[in-house]
Design a protein around this motif. Structure first.
Motif, PDB file in Angstrom:
ATOM      1  N   SER A  27      39.682  27.073 -19.335  1.00 49.50           N
ATOM      2  CA  SER A  27      40.666  27.730 -18.477  1.00 49.50           C
ATOM      3  C   SER A  27      41.265  26.664 -17.566  1.00 49.50           C
ATOM      4  CB  SER A  27      40.021  28.849 -17.664  1.00 49.50           C
ATOM      5  OG  SER A  27      38.976  28.333 -16.866  1.00 49.50           O
ATOM      6  N   THR A  29      43.724  25.786 -13.954  1.00 52.67           N
ATOM      7  CA  THR A  29      44.321  26.214 -12.698  1.00 52.67           C
ATOM      8  C   THR A  29      45.289  25.129 -12.254  1.00 52.67           C
ATOM      9  OG1 THR A  29      42.327  27.428 -12.086  1.00 52.67           O
ATOM     10  CG2 THR A  29      43.867  26.898 -10.318  1.00 52.67           C
ATOM     11  N   THR A  31      48.229  24.146  -9.266  1.00 57.03           N
ATOM     12  CA  THR A  31      48.576  24.491  -7.897  1.00 57.03           C
ATOM     13  C   THR A  31      49.625  23.521  -7.371  1.00 57.03           C
ATOM     14  OG1 THR A  31      47.675  24.910  -5.698  1.00 57.03           O
ATOM     15  CG2 THR A  31      46.651  23.126  -6.947  1.00 57.03           C
ATOM     16  N   GLY A  38      51.011  28.918  -7.725  1.00 58.50           N
ATOM     17  CA  GLY A  38      49.810  28.753  -8.525  1.00 58.50           C
ATOM     18  C   GLY A  38      50.034  29.310  -9.916  1.00 58.50           C
ATOM     19  N   GLU A  40      47.478  30.234 -13.286  1.00 58.25           N
ATOM     20  CA  GLU A  40      46.170  30.240 -13.951  1.00 58.25           C
ATOM     21  C   GLU A  40      46.405  30.547 -15.417  1.00 58.25           C
ATOM     22  OE1 GLU A  40      43.678  33.008 -11.927  1.00 58.25           O
ATOM     23  OE2 GLU A  40      43.567  31.784 -10.126  1.00 58.25           O
ATOM     24  N   ALA A 122      46.485  19.909 -11.332  1.00 55.40           N
ATOM     25  CA  ALA A 122      45.755  20.871 -12.154  1.00 55.40           C
ATOM     26  C   ALA A 122      44.321  20.412 -12.371  1.00 55.40           C
ATOM     27  CB  ALA A 122      46.455  21.047 -13.498  1.00 55.40           C
ATOM     28  N   SER A 124      40.659  21.913 -14.882  1.00 55.18           N
ATOM     29  CA  SER A 124      40.230  22.848 -15.913  1.00 55.18           C
ATOM     30  C   SER A 124      38.733  23.103 -15.783  1.00 55.18           C
ATOM     31  CB  SER A 124      40.536  22.284 -17.305  1.00 55.18           C
ATOM     32  OG  SER A 124      39.632  21.244 -17.625  1.00 55.18           O
ATOM     33  N   SER A 125      38.266  24.082 -16.550  1.00 51.90           N
ATOM     34  CA  SER A 125      36.827  24.332 -16.571  1.00 51.90           C
ATOM     35  C   SER A 125      36.101  23.159 -17.232  1.00 51.90           C
ATOM     36  CB  SER A 125      36.520  25.650 -17.293  1.00 51.90           C
ATOM     37  OG  SER A 125      37.114  25.680 -18.574  1.00 51.90           O
TER      38      SER A 125
END
Length: 135
Positions: A27, A29, A31, A38, A40, A122, A124-125
């Protein structure tokens, strides 16, 4: 008539290899500031599609839309449509600061939406930010 040829930059992999530093199952994110925004992007669904949610201070709940991931030579991106306008997202590896917190992000982000271009950072997981949990 004067013609000139383009020559590849040192940062372009002419062998055709694509960036694979973040899995499709990660995933993301994104910003940005000035204006605050934002985005996602959820991990890929079983059919390979991704859902995205764009937020800004005037729309905290955000707007959801579908995006398709594509691989680039020095990064990756997503494309989709939001509110009837094309959205193009480019994620590029590199140290990024939002300019307002002590966080360091592993990616720079560019979002082109209609006539607007939004710049930000950005994570990520797979590749989290460094710094405090709350900015």
């Amino acid at each position: 008539m004067f013609l000139s040829a383009c020559t590849p930059s040192d940062s372009i992999d002419t062998s055709g290899s694509v960036y694979d530093g973040v899995s499709a199952q990660a995933s993301l994110t994104l910003t940005g500031t000035e204006p605050f925004w934002g985005l996602e992007i959820a991990a890929a669904a079983t059919d390979g599609s991704h859902s995205a949610r764009f937020t800004q201070p005037s729309d905290i709940e955000g707007r959801e839309f579908s995006v398709t991931r594509f691989a680039g030579n020095n990064g990756f991106g997503f494309s989709g449509e939001l509110a009837g306008e094309a959205v193009q997202v480019a994620i590029t590896p590199g140290d990024c600061s939002d300019g307002m917190s002590d966080r360091r992000y592993p990616f720079a982000a560019t979002v082109a939406w209609g006539e607007s271009t939004l710049l930000g950072c950005a994570y990520s997981s797979d590749a989290p930010f460094e710094g405090p949990d709350t900015p």
